[in-house]
Motif scaffolding. Structure first.
Motif, PDB file in Angstrom:
ATOM      1  N   TRP A  67       0.836  -1.202   0.000  1.00  0.00           N
ATOM      2  CA  TRP A  67       0.000   0.000   0.000  1.00  0.00           C
ATOM      3  C   TRP A  67       0.873   1.255   0.000  1.00  0.00           C
ATOM      4  O   TRP A  67       0.623   2.200  -0.748  1.00  0.00           O
ATOM      5  CB  TRP A  67      -0.907   0.012   1.238  1.00  0.00           C
ATOM      6  CG  TRP A  67      -2.205  -0.667   1.055  1.00  0.00           C
ATOM      7  CD1 TRP A  67      -2.465  -1.997   1.216  1.00  0.00           C
ATOM      8  CD2 TRP A  67      -3.447  -0.063   0.691  1.00  0.00           C
ATOM      9  NE1 TRP A  67      -3.787  -2.254   0.979  1.00  0.00           N
ATOM     10  CE2 TRP A  67      -4.413  -1.082   0.658  1.00  0.00           C
ATOM     11  CE3 TRP A  67      -3.831   1.239   0.405  1.00  0.00           C
ATOM     12  CZ2 TRP A  67      -5.746  -0.832   0.336  1.00  0.00           C
ATOM     13  CZ3 TRP A  67      -5.161   1.487   0.095  1.00  0.00           C
ATOM     14  CH2 TRP A  67      -6.098   0.457   0.056  1.00  0.00           C
ATOM     15  N   LEU A  68       1.887   1.251   0.856  1.00  0.00           N
ATOM     16  CA  LEU A  68       2.770   2.413   0.969  1.00  0.00           C
ATOM     17  C   LEU A  68       3.501   2.681  -0.347  1.00  0.00           C
ATOM     18  O   LEU A  68       3.515   3.811  -0.845  1.00  0.00           O
ATOM     19  CB  LEU A  68       3.775   2.183   2.094  1.00  0.00           C
ATOM     20  CG  LEU A  68       4.797   3.287   2.341  1.00  0.00           C
ATOM     21  CD1 LEU A  68       4.120   4.590   2.746  1.00  0.00           C
ATOM     22  CD2 LEU A  68       5.779   2.847   3.414  1.00  0.00           C
ATOM     23  N   ASP A  69       4.078   1.636  -0.921  1.00  0.00           N
ATOM     24  CA  ASP A  69       4.822   1.818  -2.164  1.00  0.00           C
ATOM     25  C   ASP A  69       3.915   2.218  -3.325  1.00  0.00           C
ATOM     26  O   ASP A  69       4.270   3.079  -4.129  1.00  0.00           O
ATOM     27  CB  ASP A  69       5.606   0.554  -2.510  1.00  0.00           C
ATOM     28  CG  ASP A  69       6.878   0.407  -1.684  1.00  0.00           C
ATOM     29  OD1 ASP A  69       7.219   1.318  -0.915  1.00  0.00           O
ATOM     30  OD2 ASP A  69       7.535  -0.651  -1.809  1.00  0.00           O
ATOM     31  N   CYS A  70       2.737   1.631  -3.401  1.00  0.00           N
ATOM     32  CA  CYS A  70       1.810   2.017  -4.466  1.00  0.00           C
ATOM     33  C   CYS A  70       1.351   3.461  -4.267  1.00  0.00           C
ATOM     34  O   CYS A  70       1.267   4.227  -5.229  1.00  0.00           O
ATOM     35  CB  CYS A  70       0.618   1.066  -4.506  1.00  0.00           C
ATOM     36  SG  CYS A  70      -0.511   1.374  -5.895  1.00  0.00           S
ATOM     37  N   GLY A  71       1.072   3.840  -3.028  1.00  0.00           N
ATOM     38  CA  GLY A  71       0.687   5.227  -2.744  1.00  0.00           C
ATOM     39  C   GLY A  71       1.774   6.199  -3.156  1.00  0.00           C
ATOM     40  O   GLY A  71       1.495   7.279  -3.688  1.00  0.00           O
TER      41      GLY A  71
END
Length: 187
Positions: A67-71
């Protein structure tokens, strides 16, 4: 990297993450939702870890890192994209059955999730290109994770969880429409 290190690295990255867009904007609302998911999975990972549940702790950390990397990739979050970590495959013997079950479950869920979405944006737009990139990368991640099976369940689960987080974030960001099982996503 050990599983414990992966959990700590994600917790620190989650704590440092910040919205990259104005809070009051439409994008700001999506960034806030992404931040909540990142924070929730960081908290879940810590709770599982304190309870001695390494399987769920590191699966939650890998999912939240996705989630963090995609965000970050989508420009919603200020963060350095770290990628899916390569982990030391050593794992407590007494947890191998749980690890194997969770790994195969995430493999099935990620496979189903990929089958349950289609790109939402018009094909001539930048968001369509991002959706295509995410879909292709997640599909490649699934394939790579499957090459780890059955000898490296630790990295397979990390890969499946991480890329599932990417796809779920892409859905939340509006890049995909759910055409199948909605229960596979955090909508």
């Amino acid at each position: 990297m050990s599983i414990e290190e992966q959990i700590k690295v994600f917790a620190a990255a989650a704590k440092a993450a910040a919205s990259a867009v104005p809070k009051e904007s439409v994008l700001g609302k999506t960034a806030a939702e992404i931040a909540v998911m990142i924070s929730s999975y960081a908290s879940d990972a810590q709770v599982f870890y304190r309870k001695g549940d390494l399987v769920n702790a590191f699966a939650a950390a890998a999912y939240g890192l996705g989630w963090l990397d995609c965000g970050g990739y989508l420009g919603y979050m200020k963060t350095a994209i770290s990628g899916c970590p390569a982990l030391n495959p050593a794992f407590p013997t007494e947890l191998m059955d749980k690890l194997e079950e969770k790994t195969h479950r995430y493999q099935r869920m990620l496979t189903g999730a990929l089958e349950a979405v289609s790109a939402a944006p018009d094909k001539e737009t930048a968001p369509a290109a991002a959706a295509s990139e995410i879909f292709c990368t997640v599909t490649s991640g699934l394939t790579y994770g499957e090459t780890c099976l059955p000898k490296d369940m630790v990295n397979a689960l990390c890969i499946f969880s991480y890329w599932y987080g990417w796809l779920d974030c892409g859905v939340r960001a509006g890049l995909f429409v759910i055409t199948g099982d909605r229960h596979l996503f955090t909508i």
